[in-house]
Every structure is written in structure tokens, then in C-alpha cells.
Scaffold this active site. Structure first.
Site: not given
Ligand code: GLN
Length: 249
Positions: A98, A135, A199
Site C-alpha cells: 500500500c 476510499r 493488508h
Molecule cells: N495513505 C495511502 C492511501 O490512503 C496508503 C494507505 C495504506 O497504506 N493503507 O492511499
């Protein structure tokens, strides 16, 4: 047979550790130990200069982090650019999750509209909406290919960033979003690079992926890269349950 040993460099373990991403290192250590392979873990910490030769490692690992953490470590990561490029040229295995995935590309424009320069090792780039609620969140399943065999990779994604211009994706999305909202592909990969939004931690749900990384790292050393099977009954039962649940929707 000579003793098999691998060295892993964990970059920013205390900053890039979303959803237990550090667990990936534990899975690698466990699966190595089951085969009598020693996994030595080294750390690169933010603002603590060290002289580690990254090419001396077998695996380099970066987890994920929120926009704030990515901003914090961007300069330090840039100071490691030459060593990371050299390690890549020397075929050290790169595993990135990520936030780490995003920062090895050209740039990440975060949810505040700030552009964080990436290392530019790979040609993709990432932009997030300034609407912080926008998101990609949830379980995800991606189908990839490991040494010619299809493998379903199970994980959890939570990212605002939308990654485009990905030349060789990690896999095809069977459930979830991937590189972009409702996307068809996820992550980036090469033979010795896996960069993914997953993740979970990634490797606990996908033991064969962990073994792929271990054997590729051994192969680079010229060591015996065969891995004896180990008892994965629990992992396989968990995978079966998740695959049934998520793919039947
Ligand atoms: N901050 C980044 C995003 O929101 C990565 C997030 C993450 O590592 N889960 O895309």
C-alpha cells in the site's frame, strides 16, 4: 547441505505498519524456520542514518501507512534511493504494501492535494481524491500467477490512492477494487517485485505467496530453493472459508 540463511531489511517498521503489516515479516520468519532456514531481520529507521548495503539483503520490505506517515518519511526514503535502485538491479526481492507500494512509483498526490515525490523506480503514479471519504475499503481477492500456476490472493484494502500507469499488474481483481475504484487489476509485479494494496497481513492468508518470495530469494543466492511442504491445514481452511464467502456474492 550447507545452512540456508536469508537477510531481510524491514524499512520503517514503526511507521509503516497498518493493519499489522509487520506480521508479514513474522510469517516469512516462521515459514523459513520450519524449513531450517534462518531469516535475519535488519531494520532501517526514519532519520537514523545507517550504512547498510541494501544489495547485501535478500528481501527488502515496506509496509503501508496513512498519508501523514508517508509525508513524514518521504525525505528519508529519498535518501535511500540509490541503495534501493542498486538492490533492485542486484535482484534483491522487493515486497511493498500500500503506502510503500505508492512511494516506489513516480509520486503520490495525497488526500490534501500534496504531492509526495516517489522514488520513481517504477513508472506508475498514484493520486487520491481530496474527499477523504472517497476510499476503497474492504476485502479483496486477486488472481495472480506464481511460477505458471494461478493463485488467489486474499487480503484487505483501505486506500484513497488510485494507482495508474501500471505496466505489469500483480493480478486480476476477482472481488474488491484494486489499483483504482472498481478496477480490473491490482498491484504491480515483476519476477522479484511484489507491490500490492493488500493488508491482512498479506502473507498470513496467502502462504504460497510467502513461499514464492522465500524460494526466489534463495534462488538468487544460488542456494537450494526447494521448500518442503509444511502443515498449512489451518491456513487452507481459512482460505477456503474466505474464498467461498467472498466469491459467491
Ligand atoms: N495513505 C495511502 C492511501 O490512503 C496508503 C494507505 C495504506 O497504506 N493503507 O492511499
Amino acid at each position: 547441505m550447507s545452512e540456508r540463511k536469508l537477510k531481510l531489511l524491514h524499512m520503517y517498521p514503526n511507521v509503516l505498519d497498518l493493519y499489522g503489516d509487520s506480521g508479514n515479516v513474522e510469517v516469512l520468519r516462521y515459514r523459513c524456520a520450519q524449513r531450517g532456514i534462518t531469516l535475519e531481520v535488519y531494520q532501517h529507521l526514519m532519520n537514523k542514518p545507517d550504512n547498510t548495503d541494501f544489495s547485501d539483503m535478500d528481501i527488502i520490505y515496506l509496509g503501508g501507512g496513512a498519508d501523514y506517515e508517508q509525508q513524514l518519511l518521504a525525505d528519508d526514503l529519498m535518501s535511500c534511493k540509490d541503495r534501493i535502485f542498486k538492490a533492485y538491479e542486484n535482484k534483491v526481492f522487493l515486497l511493498m504494501i500500500c503506502g510503500g507500494y505508492q512511494l516506489l512509483g513516480k509520486y503520490y498526490k495525497d488526500s490534501n492535494g500534496e504531492r509526495i515525490p516517489g522514488l520513481g523506480l517504477f513508472s506508475y503514479h498514484t493520486e487520491a481524491s481530496t474527499n477523504k471519504r472517497d476510499r476503497c475499503i474492504g476485502n479483496i481477492i486477486v488472481e495472480t500467477e506464481l511460477v505458471g500456476k494461478k493463485y488467489k490472493v486474499i487480503g484487505f484494502e483501505n486506500h484513497g490512492g488510485q494507482t495508474t500507469d501500471v505496466k505489469t499488474p500483480f493480478g486480476k481483481v476477482l472481488h474488491g477494487n484494486g489499483n483504482v475504484r472498481s478496477g480490473e487489476t491490482e498491484g504491480y509485479c515483476e519476477e522479484r517485485v511484489i507491490a500490492t494494496y493488500l493488508h491482512g497481513p498479506l502473507l498470513s492468508k496467502n502462504p504460497q505467496l510467502a513461499d514464492y518470495i522465500i524460494s526466489k530469494a534463495l534462488e538468487r543466492q544460488g542456494a537450494d530453493s526447494t521448500l518442503a511442504p509444511i502443515n498449512d491445514k489451518l491456513e487452507e481452511a481459512c482460505r477456503k472459508e474466505l474464498l467461498t464467502r467472498l466469491l459467491s456474492k
